[in-house]
Enzyme design. Structure first.
Site, PDB file in Angstrom:
ATOM      1  N   GLU B  53       0.681  -1.293   0.019  1.00  0.00           N
ATOM      2  CA  GLU B  53       0.027  -0.156  -0.044  1.00  0.00           C
ATOM      3  C   GLU B  53       0.854   0.968  -0.072  1.00  0.00           C
ATOM      4  O   GLU B  53       0.289   2.243  -0.285  1.00  0.00           O
ATOM      5  CB  GLU B  53      -1.079   0.024   1.192  1.00  0.00           C
ATOM      6  N   ASN B  54       2.134   1.113   0.153  1.00  0.00           N
ATOM      7  CA  ASN B  54       3.020   2.284   0.102  1.00  0.00           C
ATOM      8  C   ASN B  54       3.124   2.872  -1.317  1.00  0.00           C
ATOM      9  O   ASN B  54       3.921   3.882  -1.440  1.00  0.00           O
ATOM     10  CB  ASN B  54       4.185   2.196   0.931  1.00  0.00           C
TER      11      ASN B  54
END
Lengths: 236, 218
Positions: B53-54
């Protein structure tokens, strides 16, 4: 001819006043503008509200800014990690405020500010304590929570390549929050590993268009938070 | 502990069992801990694309230390690699993939999961604890299927599969399947139902270690 280049990190942050709201790019160590943060520590502005996904690690970068007692309030999604101790200690003593925002909501609130959208509805936090006191509304039979935009006076950004009009590219997952914060701050200050001539970045490859950038300073050999921590360094 | 170690599934086996249920071509987000092990057990002939998700699709395994790139991390802030066909993007795009229902499967660890699919995996709610949520609430609301891998009980023997979560919720009614050291358990409209028992485990043992009504297989 437009030239957003400034000569030093010190001059780049010199007008950040006490009480300012400052977005700081990066996710953990990657994409963290360490040199600009250290310049802000040297500059000394205090009573700041800082927006970042985390609260820094060790005693360098964002953690050092917090440890230097320049930050009144943190807005973040994950204020602790294996190597964060400065924020947790101050928080437990009641010496710093925390606004906890889920990571995707944090990103979208920042994006919304840059896009001129004052609020939006998200399914994130529905049915949890983080939705308490917030307006909810149903769309197509599902509940959503209203979240407001999140603006800042300044943004401190790290990128890989910049040109004099402020077009930016990033390196791998160091991109993270940086392009969003560029859009959401009144004054966006960028440190770049390479400053190139206008035209040297292919327009097809620009990630942040220069309209979102105010100042660019070249930091050609940036330090990395993990390296500093491994070396046991602290700032100042 | 010795008696328990001789039966049931270990961490790797739990992860391998979960991997069996992920279709070929899925976009997959793996939580920190046992869920990360799922990537080691992709069934023969299948390919998963991992989302972190980064800001990356096509996350690969950890690099050798001399080959690591300090700008290439996963959401757990560990150094990773990029596979051929990977893509980088900013956080708003990354969470659009999550919230917008584009990610097929998310495998998470948990503190508690309830018979109605409620999950509590972000905070004990204890006074003085520093709350930290990260992307957990976005993932459970947005990803199409939420799978949980967890030990069936806590280290002190308390059930983690419960009637109602006593910890603050990450999201209500979102979990579809649970992989424990003792069994694979579905969340159904009638509550927990055992789908499969681990080798050497009886339904009676699962029932005893579950903090809610649980239905037998079949």
């Amino acid at each position: 001819m437009i030239n957003k280049q400034v000569s030093s990190v010190a001059s780049a942050v010199a007008d950040i006043p006490d009480g300012a709201t400052v977005m700081v790019g990066g996710f953990g160590a990657s994409g963290s503008p360490i040199e600009l943060i250290h310049a802000l520590i040297d500059h000394g502005a205090k009573d700041l509200t800082v927006i970042n996904n985390n609260t820094g690690n060790g005693e360098v970068g964002l953690a050092a800014l917090i440890g230097n007692r320049q930050v009144r309030k943190m807005i973040c999604s994950f204020p602790r990690s294996s190597q964060s101790k400065v924020f947790p200690e101050l928080y437990k003593e009641g010496l710093i405020e925390l606004e906890l925002v889920p990571q995707g909501t944090l990103a979208e609130r920042i994006r919304a500010a840059g896009a001129g959208i004052p609020a939006f509805f998200t399914p994130t936090t529905v049915g949890t304590v983080l939705a308490e006191g917030k307006e909810t509304r149903d769309f197509d039979g599902r509940s959503y929570v209203m979240e407001p935009w999140l603006k800042a006076d300044f943004a401190l950004i790290k990128c890989e390549t910049a040109d004099p009009v402020g077009n930016l590219t990033y390196n791998k997952t160091a991109r993270n929050f940086n392009p969003l914060m560029c859009m959401a701050a009144t004054t966006t200050i960028v440190q770049t590993r390479k400053l190139v001539k206008s035209g040297d970045i292919d327009p097809e490859h620009v990630i942040t268009p220069g309209i979102f950038v105010n100042r660019v300073v070249e930091v050609s050999d940036p330090v990395h938070e993990d390296t500093l921590i491994a070396e046991g360094r602290r700032y100042p | 502990m010795n008696a328990a170690a001789s039966t049931g599934w270990n961490r790797e086996q739990m992860a391998a069992r979960a991997a069996q249920d992920i279709p070929d071509g899925s976009y997959v987000n793996l939580g920190i801990g046992i869920p990360e092990l799922v990537a080691k057990f992709v069934p023969e002939g299948r390919e998963f694309i991992y989302h972190t998700e980064n800001g990356m699709l096509g996350m690969g395994p950890p690099p050798a230390e001399e080959e690591r790139d300090l700008d290439l991390m996963n959401a757990g802030k560990k150094y990773v690699t990029a596979v051929a066909g990977a893509a980088y993007f900013h956080h708003a795009d990354s969470f659009s993939m999550i919230r917008g229902g584009h990610i097929d499967v998310c495998v998470l660890g948990t503190m508690q999961v309830a018979a109605n699919g409620d999950i509590a995996n972000w905070s004990t709610g204890a006074p003085g604890a520093i709350p930290a949520v990260g992307g957990a609430m976005d993932l459970v609301q947005g990803v199409k299927k939420i799978y949980v891998i967890t030990q069936h009980t806590t280290k002190t023997g308390d059930p983690k599969l419960v009637e109602h979560c006593s910890y603050p919720l990450t999201g209500p009614g979102v979990v579809s399947r649970i992989y424990t050291d003792l069994a694979v358990v579905d969340v159904t409209p009638a509550g927990f139902r055992v789908v499969e028992l681990a080798p050497g485990i009886t339904f009676a043992e699962v029932e005893e270690k579950t903090g809610a009504q649980i239905l037998p297989p079949g």
